[in-house]
Design a protein around this motif. Structure first.
Motif, short mmCIF file in Angstrom:
data_model
loop_
_atom_site.label_atom_id
_atom_site.label_comp_id
_atom_site.label_asym_id
_atom_site.label_seq_id
_atom_site.Cartn_x
_atom_site.Cartn_y
_atom_site.Cartn_z
N MET A 84 -4.53 -10.00 -8.20
CA MET A 84 -3.45 -9.34 -7.47
C MET A 84 -3.32 -9.54 -5.84
SD MET A 84 -1.94 -5.68 -10.53
CE MET A 84 -2.71 -6.04 -11.57
N SER A 85 -1.66 -9.34 -5.32
CA SER A 85 -1.39 -9.25 -3.92
C SER A 85 -1.77 -7.80 -3.93
CB SER A 85 -0.63 -10.04 -3.28
OG SER A 85 0.27 -9.22 -4.38
N ALA A 86 -2.31 -7.23 -2.71
CA ALA A 86 -2.01 -6.67 -1.61
C ALA A 86 -0.72 -6.20 -1.42
CB ALA A 86 -2.68 -6.82 0.29
N GLU A 87 -0.55 -4.40 -1.41
CA GLU A 87 0.81 -3.95 -1.53
C GLU A 87 1.62 -4.11 -0.68
OE1 GLU A 87 3.87 -1.54 -2.96
OE2 GLU A 87 2.49 -2.37 -3.59
N PRO A 88 2.84 -4.91 -0.46
CA PRO A 88 3.16 -4.85 1.29
C PRO A 88 3.20 -3.73 1.96
CG PRO A 88 4.91 -5.48 0.09
CD PRO A 88 3.99 -5.18 -0.94
N ASP A 89 3.04 -3.08 3.70
CA ASP A 89 3.05 -2.50 4.31
C ASP A 89 4.27 -1.13 4.17
OD1 ASP A 89 0.38 -3.44 5.52
OD2 ASP A 89 1.41 -4.41 6.73
N PRO A 90 4.44 -0.59 4.51
CA PRO A 90 5.35 0.57 4.52
C PRO A 90 6.15 0.11 5.76
CG PRO A 90 3.39 2.11 4.63
CD PRO A 90 2.75 0.03 4.39
N ALA A 91 7.35 -0.14 5.34
CA ALA A 91 8.38 -0.21 6.26
C ALA A 91 8.94 0.94 7.44
CB ALA A 91 9.85 -0.69 6.32
N PRO A 92 9.11 0.89 8.79
CA PRO A 92 8.65 1.74 9.69
C PRO A 92 9.50 3.22 9.97
CG PRO A 92 9.95 -0.38 10.90
CD PRO A 92 9.43 -1.09 9.00
N ALA A 93 9.34 3.70 10.98
CA ALA A 93 10.06 4.89 10.25
C ALA A 93 11.12 4.95 10.02
CB ALA A 93 9.42 6.08 11.21
N ASP A 94 11.67 4.97 10.70
CA ASP A 94 13.34 5.23 10.59
C ASP A 94 14.02 4.05 9.53
OD1 ASP A 94 12.75 2.55 12.15
OD2 ASP A 94 14.15 2.53 13.87
N ALA A 95 13.40 2.97 8.93
CA ALA A 95 13.29 2.46 8.08
C ALA A 95 14.53 3.17 6.22
CB ALA A 95 12.70 0.45 7.88
N LEU A 96 14.31 2.58 5.42
CA LEU A 96 14.75 2.87 4.39
C LEU A 96 13.21 4.04 3.59
CD1 LEU A 96 16.93 2.82 2.07
CD2 LEU A 96 15.20 1.52 0.95
N PRO A 97 13.67 4.90 3.66
CA PRO A 97 12.39 5.06 2.76
C PRO A 97 11.90 4.70 1.28
CG PRO A 97 14.52 7.19 2.58
CD PRO A 97 14.50 5.82 3.13
N ASP A 98 10.31 4.34 2.01
CA ASP A 98 9.55 4.18 0.90
C ASP A 98 9.43 3.25 0.59
OD1 ASP A 98 10.96 3.91 -1.29
OD2 ASP A 98 9.87 5.27 -2.86
N GLY A 99 10.51 2.14 1.30
CA GLY A 99 11.14 0.60 1.63
C GLY A 99 9.40 0.19 1.73
N ARG A 100 9.53 -1.32 1.81
CA ARG A 100 8.33 -1.86 2.37
C ARG A 100 8.69 -2.60 3.62
NH1 ARG A 100 3.20 0.47 1.54
NH2 ARG A 100 4.04 1.85 -0.29
N ILE A 101 7.61 -3.76 4.14
CA ILE A 101 7.89 -4.95 4.52
C ILE A 101 7.15 -5.97 4.40
CG2 ILE A 101 7.62 -6.31 6.98
CD1 ILE A 101 6.99 -3.78 8.22
N ALA A 102 8.49 -7.02 4.09
CA ALA A 102 8.17 -8.20 3.34
C ALA A 102 7.83 -9.47 3.86
CB ALA A 102 9.90 -8.98 2.88
N VAL A 103 7.11 -10.23 3.75
CA VAL A 103 6.13 -10.96 5.06
C VAL A 103 6.13 -12.11 4.37
CG1 VAL A 103 3.69 -11.18 6.99
CG2 VAL A 103 4.68 -9.06 5.81
N ALA A 104 6.13 -13.44 5.72
CA ALA A 104 5.89 -14.65 5.23
C ALA A 104 5.27 -15.45 6.40
CB ALA A 104 7.79 -15.42 5.31
N PRO A 105 3.57 -16.34 5.72
CA PRO A 105 3.12 -16.64 6.89
C PRO A 105 3.40 -18.11 8.03
CG PRO A 105 2.42 -17.23 4.08
CD PRO A 105 3.89 -16.86 4.63
N ILE A 106 4.52 -17.65 7.10
CA ILE A 106 4.78 -19.84 7.66
C ILE A 106 6.73 -19.86 8.06
CG2 ILE A 106 2.92 -21.03 7.37
CD1 ILE A 106 4.62 -22.14 5.55
N GLY A 107 7.54 -20.32 8.50
CA GLY A 107 8.40 -20.62 8.46
C GLY A 107 9.38 -19.41 9.73
#
Length: 251
Positions: free
Chosen positions: A1-24
């Motif tokens: 399984m892939s790792a859980e995405p990092d939490p979004a910044p403190a001023d973002a949606l509560p318990d939201g996560r950061i989507a990450v793309a390696p390229i693009g």
């Protein structure tokens, strides 16, 4: 399984996560500007997002802010190159006070984060949809699949984004549900290679069967209803029932 995405910044949606793309051109995305202006709570709380934030490959921070009659009724954006042009799109579930939920596609244009296209909304407020997965197309792009009203009938739809245009197909299949009302779990579906084909797998409406609506593969009965994410590991499907009992299925 892939790792859980990092939490979004403190001023973002509560318990939201950061989507990450390696390229693009877009490397990170998250939801921000928490708001209570859309009273639905399908994801278990009364807080939705009023904006989408991205970080570009050059390190620029860009934001798309929704009007007062819309929110992102979502937790973590998705980054994908839907049209295979080498540039990333950001895909979100966007809801309006007039039409409920629909798919919204964002990307970079003239140095800004812009809405590139959108699918049809469900037709009335407080009617949600959940994205199910992305299936590769022969042209190198990706077809998005989702379930409209997963708590009421659960109808599969598809969406393609080509040459700046969205095309959509509805009512592909019924008796599906990839979400439980009030839950924060949006991952009850998966795309995997089984045999010689790429297939989409989702639970039935009662979550007691695994279904393969894009092929002729028979439903797989389960020992009880599931409420956890579905993962594909080495050609097997892994999930769990409501009591936490793990389930491993080899289609």
């Amino acid at each position: 399984m892939s790792a859980e995405p990092d939490p979004a910044p403190a001023d973002a949606l509560p318990d939201g996560r950061i989507a990450v793309a390696p390229i693009g051109d877009i490397r990170q995305a998250w939801f921000a500007r928490p708001t209570r202006r859309y009273a639905h709570g399908v994801l278990g709380d009364a807080i939705e997002a009023g904006s989408l934030v991205v970080i570009t490959a050059s390190g620029s921070r860009l934001e798309a802010i929704l009007p007062e009659d819309q929110v992102f009724e979502d937790i973590t954006p998705r980054i994908a190159d839907l049209d295979a042009d080498g540039n990333n799109e950001v895909i979100a579930i966007r809801s309006s006070t007039g039409g409920g939920a629909g798919v919204a596609i964002y990307g970079l244009a003239a140095g800004a984060l812009k809405l590139l296209g959108a699918g049809t909304e469900n037709g009335r407020p407080n009617r949600w949809l959940n994205i199910a997965g992305f299936v590769p197309r022969p042209d190198g792009g990706l077809t998005l699949y989702g379930v409209r009203t997963p708590h009421i009938a659960g109808k599969l739809f598809s969406l393609d984004f080509r040459d700046g245009t969205v095309s959509e197909s509805n009512d592909i299949a019924t008796d599906l549900s990839n979400h439980i009302i009030g839950s924060r779990e949006l991952g009850m579906s998966a795309v995997g290679i089984f045999g010689d084909s790429v297939e989409l797998v989702l639970p039935s409406q009662d979550r007691r069967r695994l279904r393969f609506p894009l092929t002729s593969r028979a439903d797989i009965p389960l020992p009880g209803p599931i409420d956890k994410a579905i993962a594909v590991v080495d050609g097997r499907l892994i999930t769990a029932m409501e009591d936490g009992t793990p389930i491993v299925v080899s289609p």
